[in-house]
Design an enzyme around this catalytic site. Structure first.
Site, PDB file in Angstrom:
ATOM      1  N   LYS A   1      11.517  31.757 -20.106  1.00  0.00           N
ATOM      2  CA  LYS A   1      11.571  33.128 -19.596  1.00  0.00           C
ATOM      3  C   LYS A   1      10.278  33.484 -18.843  1.00  0.00           C
ATOM      4  CE  LYS A   1      15.495  33.886 -21.500  1.00  0.00           C
ATOM      5  NZ  LYS A   1      16.691  34.041 -20.677  1.00  0.00           N
TER       6      LYS A   1
ATOM      7  N   SER B   1      21.337  38.731 -22.031  1.00  0.00           N
ATOM      8  CA  SER B   1      21.237  37.770 -23.129  1.00  0.00           C
ATOM      9  C   SER B   1      22.370  37.991 -24.138  1.00  0.00           C
ATOM     10  CB  SER B   1      19.902  37.972 -23.847  1.00  0.00           C
ATOM     11  OG  SER B   1      18.875  37.989 -22.888  1.00  0.00           O
TER      12      SER B   1
ATOM     13  N   ASP C   1      21.494  29.588 -18.057  1.00  0.00           N
ATOM     14  CA  ASP C   1      20.550  30.700 -18.262  1.00  0.00           C
ATOM     15  C   ASP C   1      19.707  31.065 -17.043  1.00  0.00           C
ATOM     16  OD1 ASP C   1      19.531  32.630 -20.090  1.00  0.00           O
ATOM     17  OD2 ASP C   1      17.686  31.469 -20.285  1.00  0.00           O
TER      18      ASP C   1
ATOM     19  N   HIS D   1      18.520  35.317 -13.764  1.00  0.00           N
ATOM     20  CA  HIS D   1      18.998  35.073 -15.130  1.00  0.00           C
ATOM     21  C   HIS D   1      20.499  34.791 -15.056  1.00  0.00           C
ATOM     22  CE1 HIS D   1      19.418  36.825 -19.467  1.00  0.00           C
ATOM     23  NE2 HIS D   1      19.083  35.555 -19.515  1.00  0.00           N
TER      24      HIS D   1
ATOM     25  N   CYS E   1      25.591  37.500 -23.936  1.00  0.00           N
ATOM     26  CA  CYS E   1      26.824  38.120 -23.426  1.00  0.00           C
ATOM     27  C   CYS E   1      27.789  37.062 -22.890  1.00  0.00           C
ATOM     28  CB  CYS E   1      26.512  39.134 -22.336  1.00  0.00           C
ATOM     29  SG  CYS E   1      25.730  40.616 -22.960  1.00  0.00           S
TER      30      CYS E   1
ATOM     31  N   ARG F   1      13.303  37.936 -28.817  1.00  0.00           N
ATOM     32  CA  ARG F   1      12.274  38.334 -27.861  1.00  0.00           C
ATOM     33  C   ARG F   1      11.792  39.743 -28.162  1.00  0.00           C
ATOM     34  NH1 ARG F   1      14.133  39.539 -23.624  1.00  0.00           N
ATOM     35  NH2 ARG F   1      16.324  39.037 -23.853  1.00  0.00           N
TER      36      ARG F   1
ATOM     37  N   TYR G   1       8.979  32.340 -31.620  1.00  0.00           N
ATOM     38  CA  TYR G   1      10.373  32.425 -31.164  1.00  0.00           C
ATOM     39  C   TYR G   1      10.499  31.891 -29.728  1.00  0.00           C
ATOM     40  CZ  TYR G   1      14.722  34.089 -29.341  1.00  0.00           C
ATOM     41  OH  TYR G   1      15.936  34.133 -28.720  1.00  0.00           O
TER      42      TYR G   1
ATOM     43  N   ARG H   1      19.943  30.082 -33.028  1.00  0.00           N
ATOM     44  CA  ARG H   1      19.998  29.328 -31.771  1.00  0.00           C
ATOM     45  C   ARG H   1      20.172  27.833 -31.976  1.00  0.00           C
ATOM     46  NH1 ARG H   1      19.208  32.233 -26.746  1.00  0.00           N
ATOM     47  NH2 ARG H   1      18.951  34.383 -27.404  1.00  0.00           N
TER      48      ARG H   1
HETATM   49  C1  OXD Z   1      17.627  35.168 -23.710  1.00  0.00           C
HETATM   50  C2  OXD Z   1      17.721  33.698 -23.857  1.00  0.00           C
HETATM   51  O1  OXD Z   1      17.135  35.855 -24.627  1.00  0.00           O
HETATM   52  O2  OXD Z   1      18.260  33.053 -22.947  1.00  0.00           O
HETATM   53  O3  OXD Z   1      18.053  35.672 -22.653  1.00  0.00           O
HETATM   54  O4  OXD Z   1      17.238  33.146 -24.853  1.00  0.00           O
HETATM   55 MN    MN Z   2      18.750  34.267 -21.261  1.00  0.00          MN
END
Ligand code: OXD
Ligand code: MN
Length: 595
Positions: A213, A255, A282, A233, A257, A76, A204, A374
Site C-alpha cells: 500500500k 478493501s 489489488d 487500487h 469488497c 490498516r 499488520y 488473511r
Molecule cells: C487492503 C488490502 O486493505 O488489500 O486494501 O489489504
Molecule cells: Mn487492497
C-alpha cells in the site's frame, strides 16, 4: 551497536543508508536477504523458533504456516497514516499531514533503539517485473521476520532487486519496526519528496509490508501524477469468449469488497466456453501504450487476501491456490493443525482455537477467525493465472469498473456517458466500510476510485489528473459502476454475485463492442433485464429488475451527498466535475417533473 554483516552490495548509497538506520535502531544483527530457497527455510526456522509462525499439518497443506497477531494490530490504521509533503495543501484534505522535519524528529525518538535485541532484515525488492522499465526498487529494513517472509511472497525479493538497482541512488527507503506494538506509538508515514517510508508500532500487512500500500499505491500515485500514469487500487482480469476473443478489465473496489473473488471468477455453467484468468487482485499501474490504448500491469507477485467468505462455492480458484505454501494470519486453527474461517466449506468444526488463541466451540457468538484474517500466497499458486501477467508492457484494457458496497441506490451495473462522467461517478463513489481498516463497519463513506486511503496527494488534484489522462488516451477504456451488494426490502441481497457476476461482465464487454442494448437513465446507461444473459440464474426476475432499478429520489439524495463530498475536497476539485454534478442534478429534476 549492530554487528553489520558485510553488505552484498557495492552500492554506497545503500550501504551508507543501512548503516545510518542501524545506528539509530540499534539491532543486535543485520541480515541481508538474498531471496534464495535456503534463506527462506532459514527464516521460517527462525520464525517458528520465535513462535511467530506455527507449521500447519504439512500432509494437508504442504509448506504452509499460521501466524497470530497482537489483537490490537489486525487491520490498516488510516487514522495513524500520514503523507508528509512540504505543504499541507499537497497532501490535501483526505490525508493526515505533519511537516516533514517535525515528523522525522518524532519518529527518530520512536526508532531510537527500537531494534535492540532483534535482527534488522534488509529486504530488497522490486515492484513490477525485473525487466520492466517501469519497475520500482525498494529496500525495506524491518525487525519482523514475518514481514520479510511476506514480502518474499508479495514481491520479487532479494538479489534480483540489488542487481536491478546497481549503483543507483533511486530506491525507496523503507524503515519498519514493530517496536512495542503500542497503538499510541503507531505511525505509518510517507515522505514522497525523499522516496522514504517509515512505519513503526504495527506488524499488520497493510501497515508493515511497505512495498504494497505504501510504495505501490501512495508513493506510486504521487510519482504517477508527475510522470503521466496512474497507480490504482484495482484487480486485473482476462476474459476469453467462446469465440476466442481475449479482453482485459480492471476494477477498483474498496478493501474487502470482493476484488479477489472477481479476479478469480469461474463462470456459471450457462457460460460454457467463457474463461476468466487472473492477473492481479489489488494493485494496477496503468500507462498509455504506443497504440493509444491504456495498458495495465500488476506490480505485485502475490495475493494478500481476506480469508473469511472464501470457499469452493465463492472462489474455487482461491481454495486451490491455498492448498500449499501459504501463510495464514488470524484465521482459526483446527485441532488437527489446519485452518478454518467463517464462510469456508461445510459446517464449522465442533472445536477450534480462535484467532486470539482461545478455545472456541461451534455456535459461539464470536467469530473464530478475525473478519480481516488473511492469506498470503504467490501469484503462481493460482491455477487460473494469465501468462500475460509476465508481460512487462502490461495488457490493454477495454473497460474500467468501479464498485462499492451499496445496499441502495446504485444499480447492478451503470455505464458512464463518457470519460468525464465516469470520473465523476468514480470520484464521488460511496461504499459501506469493512473490517479491512480499524473503526466502525457498515458506515457509508465516499471512496473515490476505491483509492481514498491510498492516494498520496491532494484528492482534487488526483481527480484532475484522471481527467487529463482521459484527454491523453487516444483509445480510452469505458468506465462502469457496478454494485453486487444492493438489498431488497427484506434486507436480502438482490443479486447472487460471485460466478454470476459473469453476466454483468458479459454485458460490459458487449457494450464496449456496441453489441448490446441498454436503457438510458439520467445518471448513466443500465441494462434492461432483457439485455442480460440470465439463463439458469438462481434469482427471481423481480429481484434482478430491482437490482437494476434507477430511483429518482435515491439519486437526488445521492447527488446531495456527492455535492457535500466535493465541497469537502475543496477548491482543487476540477470545475468539469462541478459542472457534471450540476448537469446530473438538472437531468434528475427533469426526470422527476416528467415522471
Ligand atoms: C487492503 C488490502 O486493505 O488489500 O486494501 O489489504
Ligand atoms: Mn487492497
Amino acid at each position: 551497536m549492530a554487528t553489520t554483516v558485510a553488505a552484498p552490495t557495492t552500492n554506497v548509497h545503500l550501504s551508507r543508508w543501512v548503516d545510518e538506520m542501524a545506528r539509530m535502531c540499534k539491532p543486535d544483527r543485520v541480515c541481508w536477504c538474498d531471496g534464495s530457497e535456503d534463506e527462506r527455510d532459514r527464516l521460517i526456522g527462525e520464525a517458528v523458533s520465535a513462535g511467530v509462525l506455527t507449521p500447519l499439518d504439512h500432509s494437508k497443506r504442504p509448506g504452509s504456516y499460521y501466524s497470530r497477531s497482537n489483537p490490537n494490530d489486525v487491520a490498516r490504521t488510516e487514522e495513524l497514516t500520514f503523507v508528509c509533503t512540504p505543504t499541507r495543501e499537497e497532501a490535501g484534505p483526505t490525508n493526515n499531514w505533519m511537516a516533514p522535519a517535525e515528523m522525522y524528529a518524532k519518529l527518530r525518538g520512536l526508532f531510537d533503539g527500537a531494534m535492540t535485541g532483534r535482527t534488522m532484515y534488509v529486504v530488497p525488492y522490486i515492484m513490477g517485473l525485473p525487466d520492466s522499465p517501469f519497475a520500482k526498487v525498494g529496500i525495506e529494513l524491518t525487525d519482523s521476520v514475518y514481514v520479510a517472509l511476506n514480502i518474499r511472497i508479495m514481491a520479487r525479493m532479494g538479489s534480483v532487486a540489488l542487481q536491478r538497482l546497481g549503483a543507483s541512488d533511486d530506491f525507496n527507503r523503507g524503515l519498519h519496526s514493530v517496536a512495542d506494538c503500542d497503538p499510541s506509538r503507531r505511525f505509518i508515514v510517507h515522505f514522497p519528496q525523499d522516496n522514504t517510508i517509515w512505519s513503526v508500532g504495527s506488524g499488520y500487512g497493510g501497515n508493515a509490508l511497505l512495498n504494497k500500500k505504501c510504495l505501490a499505491l501512495r508513493m506510486a500515485s504521487y510519482y504517477a501524477r508527475n510522470e503521466g500514469w496512474l497507480a490504482e487500487h484495482m484487480l486485473l482480469l482476462e476474459a476469453t469468449s467462446p469465440e476466442g476473443e481475449v479482453r482485459y478489465l480492471s476494477a477498483g473496489f474498496p478493501s474487502a469488497c470482493g476484488k479477489t473473488n472477481l479476479a478469480m471468477l469461474v463462470p456459471p455453467p450457462a457460460f460454457d466456453g467463457w474463461r476468466i484468468r487472473t492477473l492481479g487482485d489489488d494493485i494496477v499501474w496503468l500507462r498509455i501504450g504506443e497504440d493509444g490504448r491504456l495498458y495495465a500491469a500488476n506490480p505485485e507477485n502475490g495475493f494478500f487476501g481476506v480469508a473469511p467468505g472464501t470457499s469452493t462455492a465463492t472462489n474455487p480458484n482461491a481454495m486451490k491456490m491455498l492448498e500449499h505454501d501459504a501463510i495464514f494470519t488470524n484465521v482459526a486453527l483446527t485441532p488437527d493443525m489446519d485452518v478454518w474461517w467463517e464462510g469456508m466449506d461445510g459446517p464449522a468444526p465442533e472445536r477450534l482455537t480462535d484467532w486470539r488463541g482461545r478455545p472456541w466451540q461451534r455456535g459461539s457468538a464470536e467469530p473464530a477467525a478475525h473478519p480481516n484474517s488473511r492469506f498470503t500466497v504467490a501469484l503462481d499458486n493460482n491455477p487460473a493465472l494469465s501468462p500475460f501477467v509476465n508481460d512487462p508492457k502490461g495488457v490493454p484494457i477495454s473497460a474500467i469498473l468501479f464498485g462499492g458496497r451499496r445496499s441502495t441506490t446504485v444499480p447492478l451495473v451503470l455505464e458512464s456517458f463518457n470519460w468525464t462522467h465516469g470520473v465523476y461517478l468514480a470520484g464521488t463513489m460511496g461504499s459501506e466500510t469493512t473490517a479491512a481498516k480499524t473503526g466502525a463497519v457498515g458506515v457509508l463513506r465516499r471512496d473515490p476510485m476505491a483509492n481514498l486511503p491510498f492516494v498520496g496527494y491532494d484528492m482534487g488534484t488526483y481527480l484532475q489528473h484522471w481527467l487529463e489522462m482521459g484527454r491523453r488516451i487516444p483509445r480510452p477504456p469505458r468506465i462502469f459502476l457496478v454494485n453486487w451488494f444492493r438489498r431488497g426490502e427484506d434486507g436480502k441481497f438482490l443479486w447472487p454475485g460471485f460466478g454470476d457476476n459473469m453476466r454483468a461482465l458479459q454485458w460490459i464487454l458487449d457494450r464496449c463492442d456496441g453489441r448490446v442494448g441498454a436503457r438510458e437513465t439520467p445518471v448513466g446507461w443500465t441494462p434492461r433485464v432483457s439485455d442480460l444473459d440470465l439463463r439458469d440464474l438462481p434469482a427471481r426476475p423481480a429481484a434482478v429488475e430491482a437490482s437494476l432499478r434507477f430511483d429518482v429520489d435515491e439519486w437526488r439524495e445521492e447527488l446531495r451527498l456527492q455535492q457535500e463530498w466535493l465541497d469537502h475536497l475543496g477548491p482543487t476539485v476540477p470545475r468539469a466535475l462541478r459542472l457534471q454534478h450540476d448537469l446530473l442534478e438538472e437531468s434528475l429534476e427533469t426526470a422527476r417533473r416528467v415522471g
